[in-house]
Design a protein around this motif. Sequence first.
Motif, PDB file in Angstrom:
ATOM      1  N   PRO A   2       0.807  -1.215   0.000  1.00  0.00           N
ATOM      2  CA  PRO A   2       0.000   0.000   0.000  1.00  0.00           C
ATOM      3  C   PRO A   2       0.836   1.260   0.000  1.00  0.00           C
ATOM      4  O   PRO A   2       0.570   2.202  -0.737  1.00  0.00           O
ATOM      5  CB  PRO A   2      -0.817  -0.125   1.296  1.00  0.00           C
ATOM      6  N   ALA A   3       1.923   1.302   0.869  1.00  0.00           N
ATOM      7  CA  ALA A   3       2.774   2.484   0.914  1.00  0.00           C
ATOM      8  C   ALA A   3       3.451   2.687  -0.426  1.00  0.00           C
ATOM      9  O   ALA A   3       3.638   3.807  -0.892  1.00  0.00           O
ATOM     10  CB  ALA A   3       3.813   2.326   2.024  1.00  0.00           C
ATOM     11  N   ARG A   7       3.483   5.997  -3.117  1.00  0.00           N
ATOM     12  CA  ARG A   7       4.661   6.634  -3.701  1.00  0.00           C
ATOM     13  C   ARG A   7       4.597   6.620  -5.227  1.00  0.00           C
ATOM     14  O   ARG A   7       4.976   7.598  -5.878  1.00  0.00           O
ATOM     15  CB  ARG A   7       5.925   5.918  -3.221  1.00  0.00           C
ATOM     16  N   LEU A   8       4.118   5.504  -5.787  1.00  0.00           N
ATOM     17  CA  LEU A   8       4.010   5.438  -7.246  1.00  0.00           C
ATOM     18  C   LEU A   8       3.036   6.497  -7.770  1.00  0.00           C
ATOM     19  O   LEU A   8       3.294   7.160  -8.773  1.00  0.00           O
ATOM     20  CB  LEU A   8       3.546   4.043  -7.664  1.00  0.00           C
ATOM     21  N   GLY A   9       1.904   6.631  -7.073  1.00  0.00           N
ATOM     22  CA  GLY A   9       0.936   7.644  -7.484  1.00  0.00           C
ATOM     23  C   GLY A   9       1.505   9.044  -7.346  1.00  0.00           C
ATOM     24  O   GLY A   9       1.324   9.899  -8.222  1.00  0.00           O
ATOM     25  N   ALA A  10       2.216   9.292  -6.220  1.00  0.00           N
ATOM     26  CA  ALA A  10       2.805  10.614  -5.990  1.00  0.00           C
ATOM     27  C   ALA A  10       3.827  10.945  -7.068  1.00  0.00           C
ATOM     28  O   ALA A  10       3.879  12.078  -7.580  1.00  0.00           O
ATOM     29  CB  ALA A  10       3.450  10.654  -4.611  1.00  0.00           C
ATOM     30  N   ARG A 130      -4.945   4.571  -2.237  1.00  0.00           N
ATOM     31  CA  ARG A 130      -3.645   5.115  -1.854  1.00  0.00           C
ATOM     32  C   ARG A 130      -2.907   5.682  -3.066  1.00  0.00           C
ATOM     33  O   ARG A 130      -2.250   6.714  -2.972  1.00  0.00           O
ATOM     34  CB  ARG A 130      -2.797   4.039  -1.175  1.00  0.00           C
ATOM     35  N   TRP A 131      -3.017   5.017  -4.206  1.00  0.00           N
ATOM     36  CA  TRP A 131      -2.411   5.551  -5.429  1.00  0.00           C
ATOM     37  C   TRP A 131      -3.062   6.895  -5.786  1.00  0.00           C
ATOM     38  O   TRP A 131      -2.380   7.860  -6.104  1.00  0.00           O
ATOM     39  CB  TRP A 131      -2.594   4.552  -6.568  1.00  0.00           C
ATOM     40  N   ARG A 132      -4.383   6.906  -5.713  1.00  0.00           N
ATOM     41  CA  ARG A 132      -5.098   8.155  -6.050  1.00  0.00           C
ATOM     42  C   ARG A 132      -4.713   9.291  -5.111  1.00  0.00           C
ATOM     43  O   ARG A 132      -4.522  10.439  -5.531  1.00  0.00           O
ATOM     44  CB  ARG A 132      -6.610   7.927  -5.981  1.00  0.00           C
ATOM     45  N   LEU A 133      -4.578   8.966  -3.816  1.00  0.00           N
ATOM     46  CA  LEU A 133      -4.229  10.001  -2.854  1.00  0.00           C
ATOM     47  C   LEU A 133      -2.824  10.546  -3.103  1.00  0.00           C
ATOM     48  O   LEU A 133      -2.593  11.758  -3.060  1.00  0.00           O
ATOM     49  CB  LEU A 133      -4.332   9.437  -1.435  1.00  0.00           C
TER      50      LEU A 133
END
Length: 235
Positions: A2-3, A7-10, A130-133
């Motif tokens: 999840p973490a 990071r990938l999304g960010a 989490r990716w979206r966030l």
Amino acid sequence: MPASSFRLGAREGFRSFLPMSVGLIPWALVTGMAMISAGFTPAQAMGMNLIVFAGTAQLGTLPLIAAGVPLWLIVVTALALNLRFVIFSAAIAQGFRGVGTPTRWLAGHLLTDGVFANCLEKMLKVDDPRWRLGYYLAPSVWSWLLWQVFALIGVFAAGSIPKHWSLEFMATIALLVLLIPLAKQRPMLVAALGSGATAILLRGMPLRLGLIVAIVVGIGAGFAAEHWSRKDEAA
């Protein structure tokens, strides 16, 4: 995992937003200088910048504050100029499904025109919250930092930057860069043309009331165009 998805999304959100974020720099500089020109102290200017964090509302209300108009008119003008964020929030709300309320409040404070234009499409398509966030927060925090830093530079540079540089014109260009991609749909294009034409026709109204009328006309024109578009599709 999840973490990692955060990071990938960010990382992807930051990369996609980085070129667009350059347009914030002249806008923030102009806002910083305008606040000092309106009679604010550096502390007052940065206090407004931290609390309001809305360049259009800040630039739109500064002439009214400087002119000493009634408080209700300043508040109404700020609300009218930020009314578009109600529409933005409704459009992007599904992108925060699965995200807690405190984080949603923070995300709401950080929402800007550029972040909305950059994030909307992907946030509605990806399932991982989490990716979206991460995809949303990286460009949002970057926007906030850019805005505060260059507004602070504008505050202390006010009076030393030559007026013939016309930085206020660069701020308008930055807004156009955001507006053009958003106006690719007919309702948004109609709203932009309606509000723009009204603002020009009513530019002589006292206390800049023509601006408020133009916003109302633009919203009405956009909703009418969307209604007729759906009606044509259903026919």
